[in-house]
Write a protein that holds these residues in place. Structure first.
Motif: not given
Length: 134
Positions: A49-51, A33-38, A43-44
């Protein structure tokens, strides 16, 4: 969000989840649900997310905090970088200083992620014998 190298340098060298089921449950509640993993979900793979990458390498990101460091079940992390998927401004903003309020110290050196180390029982017992602990 820090870069992968910055986050890796600050990560704790400990296993994040004890099995894949814990990871799946936690990521469904947070990462999915997070912006950083969207971007990764779309497919990108370059902008994921580096975490998550750090956690999959067997380390715990400094941004993933536990309620207590003595906690046995590691599925209850709080990600300080979590932003809602449709958040128009994902960058965290500090609470501004109220107008007319003076500041004794600059805030910048004290902002950011910090990981505390758990108390060592032997050190605590020794300190209490010396009378250093109240």
């Amino acid at each position: 969000m820090r870069t992968y190298d910055e986050a890796l340098a600050a990560a704790r060298d400990e296993s994040t989840f004890s099995n894949s089921s814990q990871w799946e449950a936690w990521s469904a509640k947070n990462c999915n649900r997070c912006f950083w993993d969207k971007p990764a979900r779309q497919g990108d793979a370059v902008n994921e997310c580096p975490l998550i990458l750090i956690a999959l390498e067997g380390k715990r990101p400094a941004e993933w905090l536990t309620e207590t460091e003595q906690q046995e079940i590691h599925a209850d992390y709080t990600c300080t970088e979590f932003r809602g998927e449709d958040d128009p401004d994902p960058e965290p903003r500090p609470v501004p200083t109220p107008p007319g309020q003076g500041e004794l110290l600059p805030r910048e050196p004290f902002e950011g992620h910090r990981m505390l180390t758990p108390l060592q029982p032997a050190a605590t017992a020794a300190a209490s014998q010396r009378g250093d602990v109240r």
